[in-house]
Design a protein around this motif. Structure first.
Motif, short mmCIF file in Angstrom:
data_model
loop_
_atom_site.label_atom_id
_atom_site.label_comp_id
_atom_site.label_asym_id
_atom_site.label_seq_id
_atom_site.Cartn_x
_atom_site.Cartn_y
_atom_site.Cartn_z
N MET A 1 1.16 -0.87 -0.69
CA MET A 1 -0.04 0.27 0.11
C MET A 1 0.85 1.15 -0.25
O MET A 1 0.30 2.15 -0.70
CB MET A 1 -0.77 -0.45 1.32
N ASP A 3 3.96 1.76 -0.83
CA ASP A 3 4.52 1.71 -2.14
C ASP A 3 3.76 2.44 -3.17
O ASP A 3 3.79 2.92 -3.87
CB ASP A 3 4.91 0.24 -2.88
N GLU A 4 2.76 1.52 -3.19
CA GLU A 4 1.51 2.29 -4.41
C GLU A 4 1.91 3.79 -3.53
O GLU A 4 1.28 4.63 -5.23
CB GLU A 4 0.28 1.89 -3.61
N TYR A 5 0.76 4.36 -2.79
CA TYR A 5 1.22 5.64 -2.31
C TYR A 5 2.05 6.47 -2.73
O TYR A 5 2.52 7.42 -3.42
CB TYR A 5 0.64 6.21 -0.83
N GLN A 7 4.21 5.53 -5.45
CA GLN A 7 4.56 5.75 -6.66
C GLN A 7 3.77 6.80 -6.81
O GLN A 7 4.25 7.20 -7.99
CB GLN A 7 4.02 4.29 -7.22
N ALA A 8 3.03 6.73 -6.73
CA ALA A 8 1.46 7.82 -6.87
C ALA A 8 1.96 9.75 -6.64
O ALA A 8 1.86 10.40 -7.29
CB ALA A 8 0.81 7.73 -6.18
N GLU A 9 3.06 9.39 -5.43
CA GLU A 9 4.08 10.75 -4.82
C GLU A 9 4.37 11.07 -6.06
O GLU A 9 4.17 12.58 -6.43
CB GLU A 9 3.76 10.79 -3.95
N HIS A 10 5.01 10.27 -5.92
CA HIS A 10 6.88 10.46 -7.31
C HIS A 10 5.77 10.54 -8.90
O HIS A 10 7.05 11.80 -9.24
CB HIS A 10 7.21 9.09 -7.28
#
Length: 201
Positions: A1, A3-5, A7-10
């Motif tokens: 979860m 990691d997904e956050y 990635q989305a932030e990046h």
């Protein structure tokens, strides 16, 4: 979860740095209302508050390639807005009691952490309010969070106007004495304003 956050932030930061309007609009929608409420708690003028917040977003756009995290963006917006508000007050030379109350912020940037404000400190303040004696707590919430006048509170609770005033002072005294031990007191006005915003949303 997480990691997904991340990635989305990046991805968001990449899009912002590349000048994509969709990323800017996302950040605008995410922070605009809270920033306007915060600005209005300092300048006490809805229209000026909105103008100053928009000015902060313009500065964000100009510096869009400088940010490493979403947290940096949030901190930048709050601090830029705070500085813009204080400069506005200074330019109008309206040093009322309320303005003096906030003037110390001009030189205490290191003591102002918007991220801390919205998480740990807001929670600390909420805890202190909840720990107040029953009547104190009720009156504090009705006055500072619901914005009700002393007369209305007196009628609603069937107590005297003077009792309301005394209980409000007692509540503030108790909260201040506990928060000062945690170095939170200097920003109490800002914290109450933000807590009120979240109380109504």
């Amino acid at each position: 979860m997480m990691d997904e956050y991340l990635q989305a932030e990046h991805l968001l930061l990449q899009k912002l740095a590349a000048g994509e309007q969709s990323a800017f609009q996302f950040l605008f929608n995410q922070h605009y209302k809270a920033l306007c409420y915060f600005a209005n708690s300092i300048v006490a003028n809805d229209q000026e508050a909105e103008d100053l917040v928009q000015e902060s977003f313009s500065k964000l756009w100009n510096k869009r390639t400088d940010f490493k995290t979403a947290a940096n963006i949030k901190a930048f917006l709050f601090i830029a807005t705070k500085n813009a508000c204080l400069n506005f007050l200074k330019s109008r030379e309206r040093l009322t009691i309320k303005e003096k109350e906030f003037s110390y912020l001009q030189t205490v940037d290191t003591g102002f952490d918007p991220l801390l404000t919205e998480t740990e400190v807001i929670q600390q303040l909420y805890n202190e309010i909840e720990a107040l004696p029953t009547q104190c707590r009720k009156i504090f919430k009705m006055s500072y969070l619901e914005g009700r006048k002393n007369e209305d509170i007196a009628v609603a609770l069937r107590i005297s106007y003077n009792t309301v005033r005394a209980q409000k002072l007692r509540a503030l005294k108790l909260i201040r004495s506990n928060l000062i031990k945690k170095n939170i007191l200097p920003l109490l006005g800002v914290y109450i304003a933000l807590l009120k915003y979240y109380y109504h949303h």
